[in-house]
Design a protein around this motif. Structure first.
Motif, mmCIF file in Angstrom:
data_model
loop_
_atom_site.group_PDB
_atom_site.id
_atom_site.type_symbol
_atom_site.label_atom_id
_atom_site.label_comp_id
_atom_site.label_asym_id
_atom_site.label_seq_id
_atom_site.Cartn_x
_atom_site.Cartn_y
_atom_site.Cartn_z
ATOM 1 N N LEU A 15 0.830 -1.211 0.000
ATOM 2 C CA LEU A 15 0.000 0.000 0.000
ATOM 3 C C LEU A 15 0.864 1.260 0.000
ATOM 4 O O LEU A 15 0.572 2.236 -0.712
ATOM 5 N N ILE A 16 1.930 1.247 0.820
ATOM 6 C CA ILE A 16 2.827 2.404 0.862
ATOM 7 C C ILE A 16 3.492 2.621 -0.495
ATOM 8 O O ILE A 16 3.613 3.755 -1.002
ATOM 9 N N SER A 17 3.946 1.525 -1.113
ATOM 10 C CA SER A 17 4.579 1.622 -2.439
ATOM 11 C C SER A 17 3.592 2.142 -3.468
ATOM 12 O O SER A 17 3.932 2.982 -4.329
ATOM 13 N N LEU A 18 2.343 1.664 -3.393
ATOM 14 C CA LEU A 18 1.320 2.094 -4.335
ATOM 15 C C LEU A 18 1.010 3.583 -4.184
ATOM 16 O O LEU A 18 0.886 4.317 -5.184
ATOM 17 N N ILE A 19 0.904 4.036 -2.934
ATOM 18 C CA ILE A 19 0.622 5.454 -2.678
ATOM 19 C C ILE A 19 1.787 6.330 -3.157
ATOM 20 O O ILE A 19 1.592 7.385 -3.787
ATOM 21 N N THR A 20 3.010 5.877 -2.867
ATOM 22 C CA THR A 20 4.199 6.642 -3.294
ATOM 23 C C THR A 20 4.254 6.758 -4.819
ATOM 24 O O THR A 20 4.509 7.846 -5.378
ATOM 25 N N THR A 21 4.025 5.662 -5.498
ATOM 26 C CA THR A 21 4.059 5.660 -6.967
ATOM 27 C C THR A 21 2.957 6.537 -7.551
ATOM 28 O O THR A 21 3.141 7.231 -8.566
ATOM 29 N N SER A 22 1.791 6.502 -6.892
ATOM 30 C CA SER A 22 0.662 7.310 -7.363
ATOM 31 C C SER A 22 0.990 8.797 -7.289
ATOM 32 O O SER A 22 0.662 9.576 -8.196
ATOM 33 N N PHE A 23 1.616 9.222 -6.194
ATOM 34 C CA PHE A 23 2.009 10.623 -6.075
ATOM 35 C C PHE A 23 3.054 11.008 -7.124
ATOM 36 O O PHE A 23 2.995 12.101 -7.715
ATOM 37 N N LEU A 24 4.032 10.116 -7.369
ATOM 38 C CA LEU A 24 5.089 10.419 -8.341
ATOM 39 C C LEU A 24 4.522 10.520 -9.747
ATOM 40 O O LEU A 24 5.092 11.203 -10.625
ATOM 41 N N ALA A 25 3.413 9.837 -9.974
ATOM 42 C CA ALA A 25 2.814 9.873 -11.318
ATOM 43 C C ALA A 25 2.316 11.265 -11.676
ATOM 44 O O ALA A 25 2.212 11.609 -12.866
ATOM 45 N N GLU A 28 5.828 16.149 -12.734
ATOM 46 C CA GLU A 28 6.378 16.276 -14.079
ATOM 47 C C GLU A 28 7.855 15.886 -14.109
ATOM 48 O O GLU A 28 8.604 16.175 -13.165
ATOM 49 N N GLY A 29 8.240 15.244 -15.184
ATOM 50 C CA GLY A 29 9.639 14.885 -15.376
ATOM 51 C C GLY A 29 10.043 13.569 -14.770
ATOM 52 O O GLY A 29 11.207 13.178 -14.842
ATOM 53 N N VAL A 30 9.121 12.869 -14.147
ATOM 54 C CA VAL A 30 9.445 11.562 -13.529
ATOM 55 C C VAL A 30 9.135 10.477 -14.539
ATOM 56 O O VAL A 30 7.986 10.329 -14.997
ATOM 57 N N VAL A 37 11.668 2.242 -9.763
ATOM 58 C CA VAL A 37 12.702 2.171 -8.714
ATOM 59 C C VAL A 37 12.153 2.677 -7.385
ATOM 60 O O VAL A 37 12.396 2.098 -6.324
ATOM 61 N N SER A 38 11.385 3.750 -7.429
ATOM 62 C CA SER A 38 10.804 4.298 -6.192
ATOM 63 C C SER A 38 9.820 3.310 -5.569
ATOM 64 O O SER A 38 9.774 3.135 -4.339
ATOM 65 N N ALA A 39 9.034 2.656 -6.442
ATOM 66 C CA ALA A 39 8.058 1.688 -5.931
ATOM 67 C C ALA A 39 8.763 0.523 -5.244
ATOM 68 O O ALA A 39 8.375 0.097 -4.143
ATOM 69 N N ILE A 40 9.838 0.006 -5.907
ATOM 70 C CA ILE A 40 10.576 -1.119 -5.319
ATOM 71 C C ILE A 40 11.242 -0.689 -4.015
ATOM 72 O O ILE A 40 11.208 -1.408 -3.006
ATOM 73 N N SER A 41 11.872 0.490 -4.030
ATOM 74 C CA SER A 41 12.556 0.967 -2.817
ATOM 75 C C SER A 41 11.575 1.173 -1.671
ATOM 76 O O SER A 41 11.840 0.776 -0.523
ATOM 77 N N ALA A 42 10.426 1.790 -1.966
ATOM 78 C CA ALA A 42 9.425 2.018 -0.925
ATOM 79 C C ALA A 42 8.879 0.700 -0.386
ATOM 80 O O ALA A 42 8.656 0.536 0.821
ATOM 81 N N PHE A 43 8.679 -0.261 -1.309
ATOM 82 C CA PHE A 43 8.140 -1.558 -0.871
ATOM 83 C C PHE A 43 9.115 -2.280 0.051
ATOM 84 O O PHE A 43 8.744 -2.768 1.122
ATOM 85 N N ILE A 44 10.398 -2.355 -0.353
ATOM 86 C CA ILE A 44 11.388 -3.104 0.438
ATOM 87 C C ILE A 44 11.612 -2.450 1.795
ATOM 88 O O ILE A 44 11.604 -3.107 2.836
ATOM 89 N N SER A 45 11.824 -1.132 1.778
ATOM 90 C CA SER A 45 12.086 -0.446 3.052
ATOM 91 C C SER A 45 10.869 -0.516 3.978
ATOM 92 O O SER A 45 11.005 -0.771 5.195
ATOM 93 N N SER A 46 9.701 -0.313 3.405
ATOM 94 C CA SER A 46 8.486 -0.372 4.226
ATOM 95 C C SER A 46 8.256 -1.779 4.766
ATOM 96 O O SER A 46 7.842 -1.958 5.924
ATOM 97 N N PHE A 47 8.525 -2.784 3.940
ATOM 98 C CA PHE A 47 8.319 -4.170 4.359
ATOM 99 C C PHE A 47 9.140 -4.499 5.592
ATOM 100 O O PHE A 47 8.616 -5.029 6.593
#
Length: 363
Positions: A15-25, A28-30, A37-47
């Motif tokens: 859920l944290i990874s999904l929320i983070t990715t949604s905001f990055l979407a 502009e410029g991402v 990479v942000s989704a994977i990093s957020a998922f692993i660290s949050s896990f």
């Protein structure tokens, strides 16, 4: 579905990874690569953070509490087979339920102990009072004789007789207490055999004939057409039961009254009822009359006599026969004590043996 720490960490990290990715979407410029990479990093660290928080800070502590309850568990504390709480669907609810059950049972134990303590104090007070009366009376008569009254032959004999009667009463009290104690601890075993309880009742009528005449009380067995009533019971103990109930009916009944022993035969059991038409027992006393030394009217009970243990012994004897005694009473209409015993089926060839047993019960 098992709420293990890993499952909880996986769901929260996703859920944290999904929320983070949604905001990055919306930034502009991402690029998609950066979002991945942000989704994977957020998922692993949050896990791992959530796993640490849930497993170490919550689940392990809850499991410690669960193991503590197991250690505190007494014989009365029934828990499920030993297992880790992390396998439960809702560990916090489970531990709460276990604690609630434990506390409830302990509170019941405390309440029971308080009742027993109150009963113990009342029993000690009653025993002291019951022992004190005959002992002090006998002491008074004997000391009076020792102080000089022994020289008078008439006084000596009269006082010795009174002292002996008080000591006899004390002896009966001690024997009743011993019997009651043995009944409660199970030291007395019931010798169950077929007996004719109708014949037993008639024999008790003969034994109580004198006190019945003094009060002009008549005895009756019903129904009239029953020649014999065979039941399975201990002859000696059942004699104690019937003697106590019939004697009480005579002593506490009205002068010129009736005492009826009624037998009602069913398919498997015989109901025995001892009924009088005396003054009855007040409703507030009915639940306590089987307690040791409990007397409804203490002044009248002292005049009539008895140890105050008769009904308590009756109750324990019938409990040992896997039955219970019931009492019904109405003011000025009488009292009925009733209980059931298992029927005994006697063949003509074997009747001589039970008859001998019933005769031995009343030598």
């Amino acid at each position: 579905m098992s709420l293990s720490p890993r499952f909880i960490a996986f769901i929260l990290a996703f859920l944290i990874s999904l929320i983070t990715t949604s905001f990055l979407a919306f930034v502009e410029g991402v690029s998609r690569g950066m979002m991945f990479v942000s989704a994977i990093s957020a998922f692993i660290s949050s896990f791992f953070l959530v796993l640490y928080a849930v497993d170490i800070l919550v689940f392990r502590e809850v499991n410690k509490m669960y193991r503590t309850i197991h250690k505190l568990k007494m014989k009365d504390f029934n828990l499920a087979p030993r297992k880790k709480l992390i396998t439960e669907s809702n560990p916090l609810k489970t531990i709460n339920d276990e604690i609630f059950v434990y506390v409830t049972k302990k509170q019941k134990e405390i309440d029971e102990l308080k009742k027993l303590e109150l009963f113990r104090r009342e029993f000690l007070a009653d025993v002291s009072h019951e022992f004190k009366t005959p002992i002090f009376a006998a002491q008074g008569f004997i000391h009076t004789l020792l102080d000089g009254a022994m020289d008078d032959e008439n006084v000596r004999e009269r006082f010795l007789i009174k002292a002996a009667k008080n000591l006899d009463s004390l002896d009966v009290l001690v024997k009743d207490l011993l019997v009651l104690s043995q009944m409660e601890t199970g030291d007395i075993k019931m010798n169950i055999a077929p007996i004719d309880i109708r014949l037993l009742a008639l024999n008790i009528f003969s034994r109580l004939e004198n006190i019945a005449k003094d009060k002009d009380v008549t005895f009756k067995v019903k129904p009239d057409e029953l020649a014999e009533v065979w039941v399975l019971a201990d002859a000696d103990r059942m004699e104690q039961v019937m003697l106590n109930l019939i004697e009480n009916a005579v002593k506490y009944g009205n002068e010129g009254g009736k005492v009826i022993v009624h037998f009602s035969e069913g398919k498997k059991f015989v109901e025995i009822a001892v009924r009088d038409n005396g003054p009855g027992i007040p409703h507030e006393h009915l639940n306590r009359i089987f307690e040791r030394f409990y007397r409804i009217d203490k002044s009248r009970s002292k005049e009539i006599g008895g140890t105050g243990l008769g009904l308590a012994i009756v109750k324990h004897i019938l409990n040992a026969h896997d039955t219970k005694i019931a009492v019904m009473s109405k003011p000025e209409k009488g009292t009925t004590f009733s209980f059931k015993l298992e029927k005994a089926y006697i063949s003509p060839a074997s009747e001589s043996i039970p008859e001998a047993a019933a005769t031995q019960a009343n030598p």
